[in-house]
Design an enzyme around this catalytic site. Structure first.
Site, short mmCIF file in Angstrom:
data_model
loop_
_atom_site.label_atom_id
_atom_site.label_comp_id
_atom_site.label_asym_id
_atom_site.label_seq_id
_atom_site.Cartn_x
_atom_site.Cartn_y
_atom_site.Cartn_z
N ASP A 117 0.85 -1.18 0.00
CA ASP A 117 0.00 0.00 0.00
C ASP A 117 0.88 1.24 0.00
O ASP A 117 1.84 1.31 0.77
CB ASP A 117 -0.90 0.02 1.22
CG ASP A 117 -1.63 1.34 1.34
OD1 ASP A 117 -2.46 1.62 0.48
OD2 ASP A 117 -1.32 2.09 2.28
N GLU A 120 -2.33 -1.32 -5.48
CA GLU A 120 -3.60 -0.68 -5.81
C GLU A 120 -3.52 -0.01 -7.18
O GLU A 120 -2.49 0.57 -7.54
CB GLU A 120 -3.94 0.38 -4.77
CG GLU A 120 -4.23 -0.18 -3.40
CD GLU A 120 -4.40 0.93 -2.39
OE1 GLU A 120 -5.49 1.05 -1.83
OE2 GLU A 120 -3.44 1.69 -2.19
N CYS A 180 -12.36 -10.81 9.09
CA CYS A 180 -13.72 -11.36 8.95
C CYS A 180 -14.45 -10.84 7.72
O CYS A 180 -15.49 -11.37 7.36
CB CYS A 180 -14.54 -11.07 10.20
SG CYS A 180 -14.84 -9.31 10.49
N CYS A 192 -11.89 -4.07 14.89
CA CYS A 192 -13.11 -4.69 14.37
C CYS A 192 -14.02 -5.09 15.53
O CYS A 192 -13.64 -5.92 16.36
CB CYS A 192 -12.76 -5.91 13.52
SG CYS A 192 -14.22 -6.72 12.80
N CYS A 217 -15.15 -9.24 15.03
CA CYS A 217 -14.27 -10.38 15.34
C CYS A 217 -13.17 -10.03 16.34
O CYS A 217 -12.42 -10.91 16.76
CB CYS A 217 -13.65 -10.93 14.07
SG CYS A 217 -12.51 -9.78 13.24
N ASP A 252 -3.03 0.80 8.14
CA ASP A 252 -2.35 0.55 6.87
C ASP A 252 -2.09 -0.94 6.66
O ASP A 252 -2.19 -1.45 5.55
CB ASP A 252 -1.03 1.33 6.82
CG ASP A 252 -1.26 2.82 6.82
OD1 ASP A 252 -2.41 3.24 6.54
OD2 ASP A 252 -0.32 3.58 7.10
#
Length: 370
Positions: A161, A245, A300, A315, A318, A325
């Protein structure tokens, strides 16, 4: 060499004007060999014949690219008249035996036998050469034809990234800090530009100040290229499959708040270096869609909305916690492996931490409003 450079630029502009006038009068394109008959030793005694030929070919190549772009529906600019700052190259052909014992055998109009510093041995077949004028001096570019040298195949993959806070974050959690070369040199560059603005036009002092500004820009460009070359070489050397990307940098720099930082990071240049090195080394570079890679949980698959200021992914579904990043990097790698599985099903069953890691693209995507 400077006289040859100036004369070749004037010839280029004269030939371009002749092409435009001929088309306006006849409605037909003047062919290269028809125009070449009018330019030779009699018309340009101050130019070597090889420079006359290469200058005409450069002009007609620009027209070929222009017409090809129109045919393919791409936006390609019409060939322009060259100003002194936009013309800094003298090109030669058939220069296989011109470089010998640290000397370049140029035509007499260009100075004859020129002593050069060969900083590394030439590889492959020597095709042609260019003499380039830069703010730091004259350079000899030797263009060689080489054969690809594939590296030993590996069974691993990584997601990259490209960001502003960190230049590169991969799916394994490794980061490369953003050097921000332009930002660090902004103070010196600003001082040099202010000095230039105060100088009287046409004075020797202004000429010296202008050269100082150009040297600052050249140094920044060299620092940026060095960083990107080293980073792209590292990932091509140690990974077989690299997922990145598919960023539309030209659209993203329209955001005036982040345009300077995006341009300083040079994501497009890094991708260009990465793809070129990977092709020569037998590696794979896969560009995936960048949408929501920082919002999606890499563990997840649920979407966790967060603003640009939130740098940690937590999250609630989960319990997965990771750097924003790194989470995005893992999502990029997962998408890259999905693309790879559709083209090469035998590679879809690979396992290991390097396959689940991806790189964060949050800063760039969200800056574009995605």
């Amino acid at each position: 060499m400077l006289s040859t450079l100036i004369a070749s630029r004037k010839m280029y502009n004269a030939c371009l004007e002749e092409l435009i006038t001929h088309y306006q009068e006849t409605g037909k394109y003047l062919h290269l060999y028809e125009q070449d008959k009018r330019y030779g030793k009699d018309a340009h005694p101050d130019l070597p014949a090889v420079v006359v030929d290469t200058t005409l070919k450069r002009l007609h190549r620009s027209f070929t690219n222009f017409f090809r772009g129109l045919k393919e529906g791409r936006k390609v600019g019409f060939p322009r008249f060259k100003v002194p700052n936009a013309w800094n190259t003298i090109q030669f052909r058939d220069a296989a035996n011109c470089l010998d014992n640290g000397r370049f055998k140029a035509p007499q109009q260009c100075g004859g036998c020129i002593r050069v510093i060969v900083h590394r041995p030439l590889e492959g077949t020597f095709k042609f050469a260019r003499i380039v004028l830069r703010p730091s001096g004259w350079y000899l570019q030797c263009v060689c034809e080489t054969t690809p040298e594939p590296l030993p195949k590996k069974d691993n993959a990584v997601g990259l990234d490209l960001g502003i806070r960190y230049l590169i974050t991969d799916s394994n959690g490794h980061i490369l800090d953003n050097p921000k070369h332009a930002k660090k040199s902004a103070k010196k560059l600003t001082h040099a530009q202010r000095t230039l603005a105060k100088c009287k036009k046409g004075s020797k002092r202004r000429k010296k100040a202008k050269h100082t500004v150009a040297r600052h820009h050249e140094r920044i460009a060299n620092q940026r290229k060095d960083t990107l070359h080293k980073a792209s070489h590292h990932y091509v050397k140690y990974y077989q499959t690299i997922a990145i990307e598919d960023l539309q940098v030209a659209n993203m720099v329209r955001n005036h708040c982040l345009a300077f930082a995006i341009a300083d990071a040079s994501w497009g240049m890094f991708r260009q270096y990465l793809e070129a090195k990977a092709e020569s080394a037998g590696r794979q570079v896969i560009a995936v869609r960048p949408h929501y890679t920082s919002q999606k949980c890499a563990s997840c698959g649920e979407y966790v909305e967060k603003s640009l200021s939130v740098r940690t992914h937590v999250c609630p579904f989960c319990g997965y916690i990771a750097d924003r990043d790194e989470n995005a990097a893992r999502n990029i790698l997962q998408r890259g492996l999905q693309v790879l599985a559709r083209t090469e099903p035998s590679l879809s069953r690979r396992e290991g931490p390097e396959q689940s890691g991806e790189s964060p693209s949050a800063l760039k995507r969200e800056a574009a409003g995605l």
